[in-house]
Structure formats: C-alpha cells, structure tokens
Design an enzyme around this catalytic site. Sequence first.
Site, PDB file in Angstrom:
ATOM      1  N   CYS A   1       4.120  25.875  12.470  1.00 25.06           N
ATOM      2  CA  CYS A   1       3.309  25.584  11.289  1.00 25.06           C
ATOM      3  C   CYS A   1       4.046  25.916  10.005  1.00 25.06           C
ATOM      4  O   CYS A   1       3.437  26.092   8.966  1.00 25.06           O
ATOM      5  CB  CYS A   1       2.009  26.383  11.337  1.00 25.06           C
ATOM      6  SG  CYS A   1       1.023  26.142  12.800  1.00 25.06           S
ATOM      7  N   GLY A   2       5.323  26.073  10.078  1.00 25.13           N
ATOM      8  CA  GLY A   2       6.075  26.457   8.894  1.00 25.13           C
ATOM      9  C   GLY A   2       6.103  27.964   8.701  1.00 25.13           C
ATOM     10  O   GLY A   2       6.658  28.449   7.730  1.00 25.13           O
TER      11      GLY A   2
END
Length: 113
Positions: free
Chosen positions: A10-11
């Site tokens: 998700c970063g």
Amino acid sequence: MEKIRILLCCGAGYSSGLLAQKTKRAARDRGIQASVDSRSEAQVESFLGKIDVLLLGPHYAKSLEKFQELARPYGVPAAVIPHQIYGLIDGNALLDMAVRLAAGKQEGEKQDG
C-alpha cells in the site's frame, strides 16, 4: 490453517500501517495466528517466498496483473483490497479476505499434489 502470513502493498503509508495493526488485532481476537506486514511496491518481490497472501491497496488496481505474475511462481494469491475495507480500515474484513484467499491456495495445493 496454522498461521497466515499476509503482505500489504500500500505504499507503506499511514493507512496501510493502521490496517496491518487492525488486522493483527482481529486475528488475535479470533485466535488466528497471523503475521501482517505492510511494504512498498519495490519490496514486494523479496517477500513473495515468505507469505501466503499478497493484498494490494486500491491504488494498485491497475497493477494487479503484474503482481499476480510476480506471485504466481510462489503460489501466492494476489488481490486488490476493496475500497470499502481500505477506507474503513476494517481489519476483520481484511482478515476474512486473506483467509479465503489462503484457503483457495491450499485447496489448489491439495489438488495438485
């Protein structure tokens, strides 16, 4: 299932870290052994041999096919986290999703073996 190993891509931002924590708590509350880590896109490949499920943030939806190709040799299912689960930071729903995906993986292994 003895233990489920989940990787969130998700970063590695605030939301994904919170979602990982809520998912760990949900697993603990339900008596499920789980490891839940959040990593950046660049780190995913180095974890594929150590996980059961790869879950991608909704912003990676267009890259799903690429991640599925990376994960396929390891027998790891990859899926996009629905906006509802991600937006609400719903650890229980994410855990349910991961368990379903991992169960499908294990069924495939039984049929192949």
